[in-house]
Design an enzyme around this catalytic site. Sequence first.
Site, PDB file in Angstrom:
ATOM      1  N   GLU A 151       0.920  -1.368   0.150  1.00 39.77           N
ATOM      2  CA  GLU A 151      -0.013  -0.125  -0.017  1.00 39.77           C
ATOM      3  C   GLU A 151       0.998   1.166   0.068  1.00 39.77           C
ATOM      4  O   GLU A 151       1.824   1.453   0.646  1.00 39.77           O
ATOM      5  CB  GLU A 151      -1.047  -0.196   1.063  1.00 39.77           C
ATOM      6  CG  GLU A 151      -2.023   1.213   1.376  1.00 39.77           C
ATOM      7  CD  GLU A 151      -2.595   1.248   2.677  1.00 39.77           C
ATOM      8  OE1 GLU A 151      -3.870   1.847   2.761  1.00 39.77           O
ATOM      9  OE2 GLU A 151      -2.217   0.514   3.797  1.00 39.77           O
ATOM     10  N   LYS A 156      -9.448   2.829  -2.737  1.00 41.52           N
ATOM     11  CA  LYS A 156      -9.588   2.201  -1.498  1.00 41.52           C
ATOM     12  C   LYS A 156     -11.148   2.715  -1.054  1.00 41.52           C
ATOM     13  O   LYS A 156     -11.648   3.816  -1.038  1.00 41.52           O
ATOM     14  CB  LYS A 156      -8.552   2.550  -0.416  1.00 41.52           C
ATOM     15  CG  LYS A 156      -8.836   1.904   0.943  1.00 41.52           C
ATOM     16  CD  LYS A 156      -7.536   2.291   1.830  1.00 41.52           C
ATOM     17  CE  LYS A 156      -7.523   1.668   3.089  1.00 41.52           C
ATOM     18  NZ  LYS A 156      -6.364   1.846   4.004  1.00 41.52           N
ATOM     19  N   CYS A 168      -5.769  -2.995   2.137  1.00 42.13           N
ATOM     20  CA  CYS A 168      -5.734  -2.794   3.547  1.00 42.13           C
ATOM     21  C   CYS A 168      -6.979  -2.802   4.516  1.00 42.13           C
ATOM     22  O   CYS A 168      -7.491  -4.018   4.519  1.00 42.13           O
ATOM     23  CB  CYS A 168      -4.843  -1.508   3.921  1.00 42.13           C
ATOM     24  SG  CYS A 168      -3.976  -1.774   5.514  1.00 42.13           S
TER      25      CYS A 168
END
Length: 288
Positions: free
Chosen positions: A51, A125, A162
Amino acid sequence: MQKMKIGLIQMGLKTSTDMEPASIRDAMNEAHLPMIQQAAEQGVQVLCFQEVFNQPYFCPSQDGKWYAAAERVPEGPTCQMMQKLAAEHRMVIIVPVYEETETGVYYNTAAVFDADGSYLGKYHKTHIPQVAGFWEKFFFKPGQSNWPVFDTAYGKIGVYICYDRHFPEGWRALALNGAEVIFNPSATVAGLSQYLWELEQPASAAANGCFIAAINRVGTEAPWNIGNFYGSSYIVNPRGKIEAQASDTDDELLVHEIDLDMVREVRNNWQFFRDRRPETYTRLTDGE
């Protein structure tokens, strides 16, 4: 048998966080080049980084300095570099970066380049945490990417980033959209969630009959020192078994070949997609 050779790169920060973001970016991009070359020499077909791979995990701060770390996708310098390398090595490359879409609007993004260098698209994300040490809403706007699946030269892949991994709905959406392999670039430290690292993603792989490739950085990052990024990147198969795993401390290129035929085999065996009852799940989507 349809095979895919996957490469995952986990790496610690190579500079001081006192440096300007552009200099950190250049140093981190440069540090990845030898491993990208090694991946090419080992025949890697799909490569993914951690990430925001070329910056520190700056979210323990709320310092506007880090807005300067954001770059355009795919026009920015990192994507342009990786696009050329993808074409040169006939390698799909997933590039997780901090993205600016317009002045003052920033996303935690993964860009995907196919093996001929063509830009296939990006994922933003979706779930953005805002808890002590992870002040991500200061830096990232929540994404609404509609669960894109990228039909690459070597197979259909998706990306989850994540904190997303704690939300089972996105794994299922990506699988329903056709993902055979889902990559989860992360930055996560030892402590509260470490035991989940090898629990949630194997469970999600089994629940959705797909491979999951999880990537995490290593080391500590001053001045925040929120904990140890414990690496342990791995590839888990559709039965929920981890097939290959990196160390918890070292910079490492993890290379592993998977058998994509297992996706069809497992989905035919369990038939979770046949037996699901979406009409009964409206509580999941009807708001609070």
